[in-house]
Design a protein around this motif. Structure first.
Motif, PDB file in Angstrom:
ATOM      1  N   GLU A  96     -38.102  12.727  24.417  1.00  0.00           N
ATOM      2  CA  GLU A  96     -38.178  14.102  23.797  1.00  0.00           C
ATOM      3  C   GLU A  96     -36.998  14.232  22.740  1.00  0.00           C
ATOM      4  OE1 GLU A  96     -38.325  17.081  26.917  1.00  0.00           O
ATOM      5  OE2 GLU A  96     -39.723  15.876  28.122  1.00  0.00           O
ATOM      6  N   GLU A  97     -35.860  13.997  23.123  1.00  0.00           N
ATOM      7  CA  GLU A  97     -34.731  14.170  22.542  1.00  0.00           C
ATOM      8  C   GLU A  97     -34.730  13.406  20.874  1.00  0.00           C
ATOM      9  OE1 GLU A  97     -31.225  13.713  24.779  1.00  0.00           O
ATOM     10  OE2 GLU A  97     -31.665  15.217  26.204  1.00  0.00           O
ATOM     11  N   VAL A  98     -34.911  12.004  21.146  1.00  0.00           N
ATOM     12  CA  VAL A  98     -34.767  11.540  19.655  1.00  0.00           C
ATOM     13  C   VAL A  98     -35.639  11.693  18.704  1.00  0.00           C
ATOM     14  CG1 VAL A  98     -34.986   8.877  18.746  1.00  0.00           C
ATOM     15  CG2 VAL A  98     -33.602   9.169  20.837  1.00  0.00           C
ATOM     16  N   PRO A  99     -37.010  12.061  18.905  1.00  0.00           N
ATOM     17  CA  PRO A  99     -37.875  12.626  17.783  1.00  0.00           C
ATOM     18  C   PRO A  99     -37.354  13.597  17.030  1.00  0.00           C
ATOM     19  CG  PRO A  99     -39.376  11.855  19.531  1.00  0.00           C
ATOM     20  CD  PRO A  99     -37.792  11.879  19.889  1.00  0.00           C
ATOM     21  N   THR A 100     -36.596  14.766  17.830  1.00  0.00           N
ATOM     22  CA  THR A 100     -36.150  15.915  17.238  1.00  0.00           C
ATOM     23  C   THR A 100     -34.970  15.524  16.414  1.00  0.00           C
ATOM     24  OG1 THR A 100     -36.922  17.366  19.122  1.00  0.00           O
ATOM     25  CG2 THR A 100     -35.230  18.169  17.843  1.00  0.00           C
ATOM     26  N   ALA A 101     -34.300  14.818  16.776  1.00  0.00           N
ATOM     27  CA  ALA A 101     -32.991  14.308  16.308  1.00  0.00           C
ATOM     28  C   ALA A 101     -33.298  13.719  14.939  1.00  0.00           C
ATOM     29  CB  ALA A 101     -32.128  13.482  17.173  1.00  0.00           C
ATOM     30  N   VAL A 102     -34.389  12.715  14.899  1.00  0.00           N
ATOM     31  CA  VAL A 102     -34.486  11.909  13.635  1.00  0.00           C
ATOM     32  C   VAL A 102     -35.279  13.115  12.694  1.00  0.00           C
ATOM     33  CG1 VAL A 102     -35.932  10.273  12.849  1.00  0.00           C
ATOM     34  CG2 VAL A 102     -34.988   9.719  15.075  1.00  0.00           C
ATOM     35  N   THR A 103     -36.008  13.717  13.069  1.00  0.00           N
ATOM     36  CA  THR A 103     -36.578  14.844  12.306  1.00  0.00           C
ATOM     37  C   THR A 103     -35.608  15.776  11.544  1.00  0.00           C
ATOM     38  OG1 THR A 103     -38.696  14.783  13.171  1.00  0.00           O
ATOM     39  CG2 THR A 103     -38.300  16.822  12.267  1.00  0.00           C
ATOM     40  N   GLU A 104     -34.671  16.161  12.499  1.00  0.00           N
ATOM     41  CA  GLU A 104     -33.449  16.831  11.723  1.00  0.00           C
ATOM     42  C   GLU A 104     -32.522  15.953  10.847  1.00  0.00           C
ATOM     43  OE1 GLU A 104     -31.503  19.204  14.833  1.00  0.00           O
ATOM     44  OE2 GLU A 104     -33.391  20.158  15.568  1.00  0.00           O
ATOM     45  N   PHE A 105     -32.377  14.851  11.369  1.00  0.00           N
ATOM     46  CA  PHE A 105     -31.479  13.863  10.278  1.00  0.00           C
ATOM     47  C   PHE A 105     -32.381  13.867   8.839  1.00  0.00           C
ATOM     48  CE2 PHE A 105     -31.360   9.681   8.673  1.00  0.00           C
ATOM     49  CZ  PHE A 105     -29.996   9.799   8.213  1.00  0.00           C
ATOM     50  N   VAL A 106     -33.645  13.611   9.091  1.00  0.00           N
ATOM     51  CA  VAL A 106     -34.241  13.487   7.734  1.00  0.00           C
ATOM     52  C   VAL A 106     -34.112  14.691   6.814  1.00  0.00           C
ATOM     53  CG1 VAL A 106     -36.639  12.905   6.883  1.00  0.00           C
ATOM     54  CG2 VAL A 106     -35.525  11.367   8.431  1.00  0.00           C
ATOM     55  N   GLN A 107     -34.235  15.760   7.631  1.00  0.00           N
ATOM     56  CA  GLN A 107     -34.553  17.224   6.904  1.00  0.00           C
ATOM     57  C   GLN A 107     -32.967  17.540   6.086  1.00  0.00           C
ATOM     58  OE1 GLN A 107     -35.650  19.753  10.227  1.00  0.00           O
ATOM     59  NE2 GLN A 107     -37.921  19.467   9.568  1.00  0.00           N
ATOM     60  N   LEU A 108     -32.260  17.081   6.869  1.00  0.00           N
ATOM     61  CA  LEU A 108     -30.816  17.137   6.314  1.00  0.00           C
ATOM     62  C   LEU A 108     -30.432  16.382   5.076  1.00  0.00           C
ATOM     63  CD1 LEU A 108     -28.028  18.766   6.341  1.00  0.00           C
ATOM     64  CD2 LEU A 108     -27.245  16.901   7.967  1.00  0.00           C
ATOM     65  N   ALA A 109     -30.956  15.180   5.311  1.00  0.00           N
ATOM     66  CA  ALA A 109     -30.912  14.175   4.346  1.00  0.00           C
ATOM     67  C   ALA A 109     -31.639  14.470   3.093  1.00  0.00           C
ATOM     68  CB  ALA A 109     -31.314  12.736   4.714  1.00  0.00           C
ATOM     69  N   GLU A 110     -32.876  14.930   3.314  1.00  0.00           N
ATOM     70  CA  GLU A 110     -33.700  15.425   2.060  1.00  0.00           C
ATOM     71  C   GLU A 110     -33.082  16.629   1.554  1.00  0.00           C
ATOM     72  OE1 GLU A 110     -38.293  13.931   3.773  1.00  0.00           O
ATOM     73  OE2 GLU A 110     -37.232  16.052   4.161  1.00  0.00           O
ATOM     74  N   SER A 111     -32.359  17.573   2.155  1.00  0.00           N
ATOM     75  CA  SER A 111     -31.889  18.730   1.444  1.00  0.00           C
ATOM     76  C   SER A 111     -30.533  18.318   0.854  1.00  0.00           C
ATOM     77  CB  SER A 111     -31.688  19.898   2.424  1.00  0.00           C
ATOM     78  OG  SER A 111     -30.468  19.595   3.686  1.00  0.00           O
ATOM     79  N   LYS A 112     -29.815  17.320   1.274  1.00  0.00           N
ATOM     80  CA  LYS A 112     -28.579  16.961   0.594  1.00  0.00           C
ATOM     81  C   LYS A 112     -29.069  16.237  -0.413  1.00  0.00           C
ATOM     82  CE  LYS A 112     -25.415  17.292   4.338  1.00  0.00           C
ATOM     83  NZ  LYS A 112     -24.084  17.520   4.033  1.00  0.00           N
ATOM     84  N   SER A 113     -30.074  15.311  -0.803  1.00  0.00           N
ATOM     85  CA  SER A 113     -30.707  14.469  -1.702  1.00  0.00           C
ATOM     86  C   SER A 113     -31.101  15.406  -3.041  1.00  0.00           C
ATOM     87  CB  SER A 113     -31.642  13.552  -1.249  1.00  0.00           C
ATOM     88  OG  SER A 113     -31.361  12.786  -0.331  1.00  0.00           O
TER      89      SER A 113
END
Length: 172
Positions: A153-170
């Motif tokens: 349950e926790e890892v999919p959420t963390a990966v999604t949030e990581f990717v969203q942050l990386a995309e916004s910073k990119s």
């Protein structure tokens, strides 16, 4: 078979099963969860997010804190505190800059969980970001259902949030 023999046999069977599980758990990695997201985020940005260890709380909201005792490279250790749990020590066991790293978290008696993180370029020019968790040790097979429940349950959420942050910073 007498009642006495049955009474003695049950505990021995439990001990035998526990011993087999402990040996098997120590000989091989047991898969917990793998999560992959495809993104257009810049791999340098993703790497910066991973290697800025104390800032991981920005995208992994289950962490109260995480620190690192030196540079982001193999052999460096640190401490992580998850909400509602005691702090846990970890070690970075593998680093290939801008490609992958693995950190190992000690858990139950001589048992650990490895978090493998990879960035792979896809044919279409985007990147697959994968987190794969595995456990090994005498108590790994016994704790596996609990670990799958928690991290599933926790890892999919963390990966999604990581990717969203990386995309916004990119995009900046």
């Amino acid at each position: 078979m007498s009642r006495r023999n049955l009474a003695l046999g049950a505990p021995l069977l439990v001990i035998a099963v526990a011993t087999v599980l402990a040996v098997l758990g120590s000989l091989r990695d047991s898969h917990i969860v793998t999560v992959t997201r495809v993104t257009e985020a810049d791999p340098d940005v993703m790497w910066e997010l991973w290697s800025d260890v104390p800032a991981r709380t920005e995208w992994d909201h289950g962490l109260q804190y995480i620190d690192i005792d030196g540079p982001f490279r193999a052999g460096t250790t640190g401490t992580v505190k998850v909400e509602g749990q005691d702090p846990v020590r970890y070690e970075i066991v593998e680093v290939t800059p801008n490609v992958s790293f693995t950190d190992r978290f000690e858990s139950l008696l001589w048992t650990h969980t490895d978090w493998h993180h990879t960035i792979e370029r896809q044919a279409d020019g985007r990147y697959a970001v994968t987190w794969r968790l595995e456990t090994r040790g005498p108590l790994s097979l016994i704790s596996l259902p609990l670990l799958k429940n928690i991290f599933g349950e926790e890892v999919p959420t963390a990966v999604t949030e990581f990717v969203q942050l990386a995309e916004s910073k990119s995009r900046r």
